[in-house]
Design a protein around this motif. Structure first.
Motif, PDB file in Angstrom:
ATOM      1  N   LYS A  98       1.106  -0.975  -0.444  1.00  0.00           N
ATOM      2  CA  LYS A  98      -0.296   0.257   0.008  1.00  0.00           C
ATOM      3  C   LYS A  98       0.972   1.045  -0.089  1.00  0.00           C
ATOM      4  O   LYS A  98       1.658   1.123   1.010  1.00  0.00           O
ATOM      5  CB  LYS A  98      -0.913   0.049   1.275  1.00  0.00           C
ATOM      6  N   PRO A  99       0.835   2.355  -0.870  1.00  0.00           N
ATOM      7  CA  PRO A  99       1.512   3.501  -1.293  1.00  0.00           C
ATOM      8  C   PRO A  99       1.228   3.866  -0.046  1.00  0.00           C
ATOM      9  O   PRO A  99       0.261   4.885   0.862  1.00  0.00           O
ATOM     10  CB  PRO A  99       0.838   4.734  -2.073  1.00  0.00           C
ATOM     11  N   GLY A 100       2.917   4.233   1.279  1.00  0.00           N
ATOM     12  CA  GLY A 100       2.614   4.831   1.702  1.00  0.00           C
ATOM     13  C   GLY A 100       2.290   4.278   2.947  1.00  0.00           C
ATOM     14  O   GLY A 100       2.410   4.850   4.457  1.00  0.00           O
ATOM     15  N   LEU A 101       2.106   3.352   3.013  1.00  0.00           N
ATOM     16  CA  LEU A 101       1.142   2.859   4.658  1.00  0.00           C
ATOM     17  C   LEU A 101       2.601   2.744   5.672  1.00  0.00           C
ATOM     18  O   LEU A 101       2.513   3.234   7.043  1.00  0.00           O
ATOM     19  CB  LEU A 101       0.351   1.251   4.405  1.00  0.00           C
ATOM     20  N   ARG A 102       3.770   2.203   5.472  1.00  0.00           N
ATOM     21  CA  ARG A 102       4.810   2.189   6.026  1.00  0.00           C
ATOM     22  C   ARG A 102       5.149   3.367   7.269  1.00  0.00           C
ATOM     23  O   ARG A 102       6.144   3.381   7.983  1.00  0.00           O
ATOM     24  CB  ARG A 102       5.322   1.110   5.638  1.00  0.00           C
ATOM     25  N   ARG A 103       5.424   3.955   5.909  1.00  0.00           N
ATOM     26  CA  ARG A 103       5.502   5.497   6.013  1.00  0.00           C
ATOM     27  C   ARG A 103       4.595   5.958   7.496  1.00  0.00           C
ATOM     28  O   ARG A 103       4.679   6.983   8.415  1.00  0.00           O
ATOM     29  CB  ARG A 103       5.586   6.577   5.065  1.00  0.00           C
TER      30      ARG A 103
ATOM     31  N   VAL B  91       5.065  11.580   1.356  1.00  0.00           N
ATOM     32  CA  VAL B  91       3.467  10.948   0.973  1.00  0.00           C
ATOM     33  C   VAL B  91       2.723  12.564   0.972  1.00  0.00           C
ATOM     34  O   VAL B  91       2.993  13.282   1.622  1.00  0.00           O
ATOM     35  CB  VAL B  91       3.269  10.561   1.884  1.00  0.00           C
ATOM     36  N   PRO B  92       2.503  12.724  -0.207  1.00  0.00           N
ATOM     37  CA  PRO B  92       1.551  13.817  -0.790  1.00  0.00           C
ATOM     38  C   PRO B  92       0.752  14.140   0.050  1.00  0.00           C
ATOM     39  O   PRO B  92       0.054  12.895   0.338  1.00  0.00           O
ATOM     40  CB  PRO B  92       1.795  13.639  -2.268  1.00  0.00           C
ATOM     41  N   PRO B  93       0.744  15.401   0.692  1.00  0.00           N
ATOM     42  CA  PRO B  93      -0.698  15.319   1.288  1.00  0.00           C
ATOM     43  C   PRO B  93      -1.969  14.773   0.635  1.00  0.00           C
ATOM     44  O   PRO B  93      -2.046  15.508  -0.446  1.00  0.00           O
ATOM     45  CB  PRO B  93      -0.726  16.699   1.617  1.00  0.00           C
ATOM     46  N   ARG B  94      -3.418  14.668   0.984  1.00  0.00           N
ATOM     47  CA  ARG B  94      -4.208  14.000   0.162  1.00  0.00           C
ATOM     48  C   ARG B  94      -5.543  14.557   1.218  1.00  0.00           C
ATOM     49  O   ARG B  94      -4.948  13.332   2.593  1.00  0.00           O
ATOM     50  CB  ARG B  94      -3.793  12.601  -0.429  1.00  0.00           C
ATOM     51  N   GLY B  95      -6.509  15.281   1.218  1.00  0.00           N
ATOM     52  CA  GLY B  95      -7.554  15.395   2.099  1.00  0.00           C
ATOM     53  C   GLY B  95      -8.574  13.874   2.188  1.00  0.00           C
ATOM     54  O   GLY B  95      -8.879  13.324   1.213  1.00  0.00           O
ATOM     55  N   PRO B  96      -9.476  13.435   3.086  1.00  0.00           N
ATOM     56  CA  PRO B  96     -10.706  12.370   2.705  1.00  0.00           C
ATOM     57  C   PRO B  96     -10.703  12.791   2.095  1.00  0.00           C
ATOM     58  O   PRO B  96     -11.920  14.013   1.523  1.00  0.00           O
ATOM     59  CB  PRO B  96     -10.554  12.982   3.999  1.00  0.00           C
ATOM     60  N   ARG B  97     -12.166  11.664   1.269  1.00  0.00           N
ATOM     61  CA  ARG B  97     -12.864  12.169   0.118  1.00  0.00           C
ATOM     62  C   ARG B  97     -13.916  12.588   0.972  1.00  0.00           C
ATOM     63  O   ARG B  97     -14.465  12.307   2.025  1.00  0.00           O
ATOM     64  CB  ARG B  97     -13.354  10.437  -0.382  1.00  0.00           C
ATOM     65  N   THR B  98     -15.122  12.710   0.271  1.00  0.00           N
ATOM     66  CA  THR B  98     -15.948  13.818   0.818  1.00  0.00           C
ATOM     67  C   THR B  98     -17.697  12.402   0.669  1.00  0.00           C
ATOM     68  O   THR B  98     -17.170  11.483  -0.374  1.00  0.00           O
ATOM     69  CB  THR B  98     -16.727  14.999   0.352  1.00  0.00           C
ATOM     70  N   VAL B  99     -18.449  12.726   1.909  1.00  0.00           N
ATOM     71  CA  VAL B  99     -19.658  11.725   1.097  1.00  0.00           C
ATOM     72  C   VAL B  99     -20.904  12.474   1.403  1.00  0.00           C
ATOM     73  O   VAL B  99     -20.475  13.360   2.579  1.00  0.00           O
ATOM     74  CB  VAL B  99     -19.101  10.930   2.490  1.00  0.00           C
ATOM     75  N   ASN B 100     -21.987  12.282   0.986  1.00  0.00           N
ATOM     76  CA  ASN B 100     -22.471  12.773   1.323  1.00  0.00           C
ATOM     77  C   ASN B 100     -24.033  12.259   2.730  1.00  0.00           C
ATOM     78  O   ASN B 100     -23.645  11.319   2.750  1.00  0.00           O
ATOM     79  CB  ASN B 100     -23.377  12.694  -0.157  1.00  0.00           C
ATOM     80  N   GLY B 101     -24.460  12.970   2.543  1.00  0.00           N
ATOM     81  CA  GLY B 101     -24.918  13.124   3.848  1.00  0.00           C
ATOM     82  C   GLY B 101     -24.725  13.666   5.037  1.00  0.00           C
ATOM     83  O   GLY B 101     -24.372  14.847   5.103  1.00  0.00           O
TER      84      GLY B 101
END
Length: 398
Positions: free
Chosen positions: A213-218, A384-394
């Protein structure tokens, strides 16, 4: 409303697990039993040796046998070891060290399983983005209750003796086992293995998955460093403030206030988990930790409170991002990797920091911790480039 009902049992478990009147007293109790600080350090080192060995296997236990079963096992061990420490520590140093060290099994069984179960309950209905917000609220609730129970333990120890904090901790843990039974299990794809003979193969598979998994160990390395440096800072905070000239009562009040500040930070962090502040937040945390050693008493106290608030804000964001990249099948085991790394670092760094402080190298200890955390965070964010969590409707599940 549906998710609130699903979380009701989890909050009951969190209350029982967090209600630990011995949390701020166990070292004082061992000193009361005529232990030296070196012997206390041996017990703490033993705790982290057991935690390091047990973290990933207990995570696999949760993934295979169920996360509720892992929580129940951890609470049962917590109740037993609390009573063991109270009764055995005055009798024999060796038995006392074993009692404290075995207490790490409770944290190992609960750590990854608690996060994985909460994540599954939330993600199943509302998606990943809701996790950070709710986790921040749960963590704030746990920290507030921990601070209150610690204050209660101190009051009981002074008023009625040392037995009550340990007995109440055991009773709360046993009540928590009942609460765990009310939590819906979430284990959509259990690891099927006929016996524990394949345990190490499963651990190796989980580690290989983490490598793919990309970056998981980091992420695991960053979590290990965060946990180690923040914990060393917290464990030595009272002694550091006293060495800088604070009366014991004042130092205790600052440490108690830090618990409340951390809880507030966790709540705020959960509400702002959609923002990408992990990089600069970790940098500010590293600066605050270094400042504790470099500044005089007033500045050191302020820096300690700032570090507590930053730690609270960072925790929900870190946990949300780590859960996003952890595959469900091995979630509890992979979430145990930062804890295993944390324990490994503590085995080495905790006694080393204590020795350095004894030799009057207080400033150097905090400067090294700040630099170590800063370098780790810089290397992580460069890879590991910063990445925000995905948005979810609701709507907000709470």
């Amino acid at each position: 409303m549906f998710l609130s009902r699903r979380l009701r049992g989890f909050y009951a478990f969190a209350a029982a697990w967090s209600f630990n009147p011995t949390r701020g007293l166990w070292i004082l109790y061992l000193v009361h039993c005529h232990w030296t600080l070196f012997e206390v350090g041996l017990a703490e080192a033993g705790f982290h040796v057991v935690a390091f060995v047990a973290e990933v296997p207990t995570g696999l236990f949760a993934d295979r046998r169920g996360r509720r079963a892992s929580l129940g096992m951890g609470l049962l061990i917590h109740a037993i070891t609390a009573l063991m420490t109270f009764y055995l520590a005055p009798l024999n140093i060796f038995l006392g060290i074993i009692s404290v060290a075995l207490g790490a099994l409770a944290w190992a069984f609960i750590g990854g399983a608690e996060q994985a179960l909460l994540y599954g309950l939330i993600e199943e209905v509302y998606g990943q983005a809701a996790y950070g917000r709710i986790y921040g609220r749960v963590l704030a609730f746990e920290l507030l209750l921990a601070a209150l129970s610690t204050a209660l333990g101190g009051w009981l120890a002074v008023r009625d003796g040392w037995s009550w904090p340990f007995v109440l901790a055991a009773i709360a843990a046993l009540i928590g086992i009942i609460a765990v039974r009310t939590i819906p299990e979430y284990l959509p794809e259990p690891i099927r293995s006929p016996s524990w003979s394949g345990l190490w193969e499963n651990i190796g598979l989980a580690l290989r998955v983490s490598g793919h998994k990309p970056g998981l160990r980091r992420w695991a390395v960053l979590g290990s460093a965060l946990g180690a440096f923040v914990t060393i800072n917290n464990l030595y905070a009272q002694s550091t403030l006293v060495l800088k000239g604070a009366p014991i009562g004042m130092a205790t009040m600052v440490v108690a206030a830090a618990g409340i500040v951390t809880a507030a930070g966790s709540f705020v962090g959960g509400q702002t988990v959609h923002r990408d502040y992990l990089g600069w937040g970790t940098a500010l945390l590293a600066l605050a930790i270094a400042s504790i050693g470099l500044l005089p008493l007033g500045g050191a106290g302020g820096a300690y409170l700032a570090a507590a608030g930053l730690d609270g804000c960072i925790d929900p964001l870190y946990e949300a991002r780590l859960n996003q990249v952890a595959p469900e099948r091995f979630r509890a085991a992979i979430l145990s990797l930062p804890s295993a790394g944390f324990s490994l670092l503590m085995i080495v760094l905790f006694p080393l920091a204590g020795w350095a402080m004894t030799e009057h190298h207080l400033r150097a200890v905090y400067l090294v911790m700040g630099l170590g955390l800063g370098i780790t965070a810089t290397g992580f964010h460069a890879a590991v480039p910063p990445r925000g969590p995905r948005t979810v409707n609701g709507t907000d599940p709470l």
